[in-house]
Design a protein around this motif. Structure first.
Motif, PDB file in Angstrom:
ATOM      1  N   THR A   1       0.834  -1.209   0.000  1.00 11.99           N
ATOM      2  CA  THR A   1       0.000   0.000   0.000  1.00 11.99           C
ATOM      3  C   THR A   1       0.868   1.259   0.000  1.00 11.99           C
ATOM      4  O   THR A   1       0.606   2.204  -0.751  1.00 11.99           O
ATOM      5  CB  THR A   1      -0.928   0.001   1.224  1.00 11.99           C
ATOM      6  OG1 THR A   1      -1.756  -1.162   1.199  1.00 11.99           O
ATOM      7  CG2 THR A   1      -1.817   1.242   1.216  1.00 11.99           C
TER       8      THR A   1
ATOM      9  N   ARG B   1       2.685   1.534  -3.359  1.00  6.98           N
ATOM     10  CA  ARG B   1       1.725   1.930  -4.396  1.00  6.98           C
ATOM     11  C   ARG B   1       1.341   3.397  -4.241  1.00  6.98           C
ATOM     12  O   ARG B   1       1.170   4.114  -5.236  1.00  6.98           O
ATOM     13  CB  ARG B   1       0.496   1.029  -4.325  1.00  6.98           C
ATOM     14  CG  ARG B   1      -0.502   1.265  -5.442  1.00  6.98           C
ATOM     15  CD  ARG B   1      -1.511   0.129  -5.574  1.00  6.98           C
ATOM     16  NE  ARG B   1      -2.169  -0.162  -4.314  1.00  6.98           N
ATOM     17  CZ  ARG B   1      -1.964  -1.278  -3.623  1.00  6.98           C
ATOM     18  NH1 ARG B   1      -1.118  -2.196  -4.052  1.00  6.98           N
ATOM     19  NH2 ARG B   1      -2.603  -1.496  -2.479  1.00  6.98           N
ATOM     20  N   TYR B   2       1.224   3.852  -2.983  1.00  5.62           N
ATOM     21  CA  TYR B   2       0.844   5.244  -2.736  1.00  5.62           C
ATOM     22  C   TYR B   2       1.924   6.197  -3.262  1.00  5.62           C
ATOM     23  O   TYR B   2       1.630   7.177  -3.944  1.00  5.62           O
ATOM     24  CB  TYR B   2       0.636   5.463  -1.247  1.00  5.62           C
ATOM     25  CG  TYR B   2       0.182   6.867  -0.895  1.00  5.62           C
ATOM     26  CD1 TYR B   2      -1.154   7.229  -0.997  1.00  5.62           C
ATOM     27  CD2 TYR B   2       1.094   7.841  -0.495  1.00  5.62           C
ATOM     28  CE1 TYR B   2      -1.576   8.510  -0.703  1.00  5.62           C
ATOM     29  CE2 TYR B   2       0.689   9.119  -0.200  1.00  5.62           C
ATOM     30  CZ  TYR B   2      -0.646   9.454  -0.303  1.00  5.62           C
ATOM     31  OH  TYR B   2      -1.051  10.725  -0.018  1.00  5.62           O
TER      32      TYR B   2
END
Length: 374
Positions: free
Chosen positions: A131, A134-135
């Protein structure tokens, strides 16, 4: 007397033939299970009718179940019965209460359910890492000021004067101490030493004067001056505005995504998951037990309504007709015979008795006719 014996004989013979032929016909529905051969010639009526038509029987039973037994309308009507809903609610409540009142730890419950809590930890760590990465990748072109919510930015701007005040207060506390005074003295002496002849001349003029003692009051005045506070606040505000213009690529140069993910994972494991695994289930759900119990009827009702709306798709997905056909087709013939006889045994016996009765009646008529003829 001879006439009576003749009639009894024909009646008995007719009854025996009628009963036996009906019984044989019933047995020939199932027997023999396999075809019988004399050389290469297959004996007629082998195998029995049902083994020979097994595939057709399986197909017809599948259609019968779908078209006449497990019909869409019948299931929909059943789903909407209050009695069914009440039974399901009671069952769910009883089963949930067993879990909610368990003194076992979450870890023990997960082990019983075949869930590896270590695997859950690892999956959570991977999720956090993916996460964060990806952020950063998705928002690499965005600036910090565009990502941080405006409310947070306003709160930071309001806190900057307090931060400046805190920094100056800590500086005042330090330089007012003996350690701070000695630090000032050392800094002043080092400064003069680095100035060569001019520094040496200044030291000669000052003699044995403690520079730290002389500089300390002046520095304290400087730190407490309003202008100093405004300057520090202005510098912090300017740096904050600069940081807001950074893009996420630059942020990642200072703070690696993997490092952020590792920090968050460690925090979650230490403060969330580790205490959670050791907590007793009844303690964990104590405050939620009654609210959940109260919501069970509503949840069950929603599930039943959803099933009612989508029963056609469910039946289509289950392929009940094909399922019944495959099951019947896979039964051993002996088991299929046992099932059908278990349902119709009484009626088949009555057919045998009826055959004996008709055979006896025909024998009686034949005996009377023979007597009349003779």
């Amino acid at each position: 007397m001879n006439a009576l014996m003749q009639i009894l004989f024909t009646v008995g013979l007719g009854a025996a033939i009628g009963g036996y032929t009906n019984s044989l016909a019933i047995k020939m529905l199932f027997r023999p299970y396999e075809p019988k051969y004399i050389g290469k010639f297959r004996i007629p009526f082998t195998p029995g009718l049902i083994p020979r038509r097994r595939a057709e029987l399986a197909e017809q039973m599948g259609k019968m179940v779908v078209d006449h037994l497990l019909t869409k309308d019948a299931i929909e009507a059943k789903l909407m019965q209050p009695a069914l809903k009440e039974k399901i609610v009671m069952f769910v409540q009883v089963e949930l209460m067993k879990w909610f009142e368990s003194e076992k730890s979450v870890k023990e419950v997960m082990d019983k359910l075949g869930i590896d809590y270590l695997s859950v930890d690892n999956q959570l760590n991977r999720f956090i890492q993916q996460t964060i990465q990806r952020y950063f990748y998705t928002n690499s072109h965005m600036k910090v000021g565009e990502i941080i919510p405006s409310e947070w930015q306003e709160n930071v701007e309001k806190k900057i004067p307090e931060v400046a005040e805190y920094i100056l207060l800590k500086a005042q506390t330090y330089f007012a101490s003996e350690e701070g005074k000695q630090r000032l003295t050392k800094m002043a002496n080092d400064f003069l030493l680095n100035k060569g002849m001019l520094g040496g001349f200044a030291q000669m003029l000052l003699g044995n004067v403690d520079l730290g003692e002389k500089l300390q009051p002046e520095l304290m005045k400087f730190l407490m001056h309003d202008g100093t506070r405004q300057t520090v606040t202005s510098v912090l505000m300017k740096e904050y505005e600069n940081v807001k213009q950074w893009d996420m690529k630059k942020v990642e140069e200072y703070v690696q995504a993997d490092a952020i993910a590792s920090t968050i994972s460690s925090f979650v494991k230490k403060n969330v998951t580790a205490p959670l695994w050791d907590k007793q289930l009844n303690e964990l759900v104590a405050s939620y037990k009654e609210p959940i119990k109260e919501k069970i009827p509503v949840l069950v009702d929603k599930v039943l309504q959803y099933a009612h709306r989508h029963i056609h798709e469910v039946l289509g997905a289950l392929q009940v007709e094909q399922l019944v056909k495959e099951q019947v087709d896979s039964f051993p013939t002996a088991r299929l015979e046992e099932m059908l006889l278990g349902i119709t045994r009484k009626e088949l016996k009555m057919i045998t008795y009826l055959g004996a009765l008709l055979g006896g009646a025909i024998g009686l008529v034949q005996g009377i006719v023979l007597l009349l003829i003779s």
